[in-house]
Design a protein around this motif. Sequence first.
Motif, short mmCIF file in Angstrom:
data_model
loop_
_atom_site.label_atom_id
_atom_site.label_comp_id
_atom_site.label_asym_id
_atom_site.label_seq_id
_atom_site.Cartn_x
_atom_site.Cartn_y
_atom_site.Cartn_z
N ALA A 1 0.86 -1.18 0.00
CA ALA A 1 0.00 0.00 0.00
C ALA A 1 0.89 1.23 0.00
CB ALA A 1 -0.91 0.00 1.22
N CYS A 2 0.36 2.34 -0.48
CA CYS A 2 1.09 3.60 -0.40
C CYS A 2 0.14 4.69 0.08
CB CYS A 2 1.74 3.97 -1.73
SG CYS A 2 0.59 4.12 -3.11
N GLY B 1 4.11 14.48 -8.46
CA GLY B 1 4.46 14.05 -7.11
C GLY B 1 4.54 12.54 -6.98
N THR B 2 4.84 12.11 -5.75
CA THR B 2 4.96 10.69 -5.44
C THR B 2 4.12 10.38 -4.21
OG1 THR B 2 6.85 10.98 -3.95
CG2 THR B 2 7.33 10.71 -6.31
N GLU B 3 4.19 9.13 -3.78
CA GLU B 3 3.54 8.76 -2.53
C GLU B 3 4.21 9.49 -1.36
OE1 GLU B 3 7.06 6.09 -2.89
OE2 GLU B 3 5.49 6.75 -4.28
N THR C 1 7.24 -0.89 -0.86
CA THR C 1 7.65 -1.45 -2.14
C THR C 1 6.73 -1.06 -3.30
OG1 THR C 1 6.43 -3.51 -1.74
CG2 THR C 1 8.73 -3.43 -0.99
N ALA C 2 5.62 -0.39 -2.99
CA ALA C 2 4.73 0.13 -4.03
C ALA C 2 4.98 1.63 -4.15
CB ALA C 2 3.28 -0.14 -3.68
N HIS C 3 5.19 2.09 -5.37
CA HIS C 3 5.51 3.50 -5.58
C HIS C 3 4.64 4.07 -6.70
CE1 HIS C 3 9.01 3.04 -2.99
NE2 HIS C 3 9.27 1.93 -3.65
N THR D 1 4.41 1.26 -9.64
CA THR D 1 5.22 0.04 -9.72
C THR D 1 5.14 -0.67 -8.38
OG1 THR D 1 7.23 1.20 -9.01
CG2 THR D 1 6.84 1.04 -11.40
N TRP D 2 5.41 -1.97 -8.39
CA TRP D 2 5.41 -2.77 -7.17
C TRP D 2 6.19 -4.04 -7.45
CZ3 TRP D 2 1.01 -1.24 -9.83
CH2 TRP D 2 0.41 -2.22 -10.64
#
Length: 206
Positions: free
Chosen positions: A40-41, A118-120, A135-137, A190-191
């Motif tokens: 999860a993110c 942006g990102t998580e 590990t999920a981005h 990705t994950w």
Amino acid sequence: MALIHSAQLNPSKIDLLRAWVPGQPWVGSTDPSSLEHIDACRFDDPDGEVGIETHLLRTSGGAVLQVPLTYRGAPLAGAEAFLISTMDHSVLGERWVYDACCDPVYVRALATTIVTAGTEAALEFANPGDAREVTAHVLGSGSGEVPSIGAVNCSTVGSATTITSGTLELTVYRVVDVEAEFHGPALTGTWPGQADPVLLASLQIG
């Protein structure tokens, strides 16, 4: 930055998801009878009031489902139809868990992530000993100003949910198509086992 507490949850997140997801129309022809949690993110709520978390689940047939949730300390007015469950959090107390696609705080966070590339959110652990690797981005591909978010409307056709707010339209792909092509402002992810970015959501502003 999202603050993560060391807490007991009742029900657990995976139990909540396994109870709710199979009954949703967007699962389509996938078999959600057995769901594996990939990761999860999080997104940030600038006001620090609402937890925003997107779960990635794998079905027994290998399909990947995207399930965004919001966690609130009080009911969201007018959102009774989108309440999934309540949850007892041993640190924060009772939490109201919503389908995030219909929560304006998630909609604002998703749109902001897309248009600002942006990102998580980074995770901060209240107990550093609980720290874990995410590990999920996710990554936004757009550029420009964040649109104003007011009241939101959401509707689901097939495996995608369309969210509108003013001139903004977001599409969240609940069943992830790793072959989907994408153009324009989008959120990709990705994950583990999926090194190439895939489409999770797209944005249009009229």
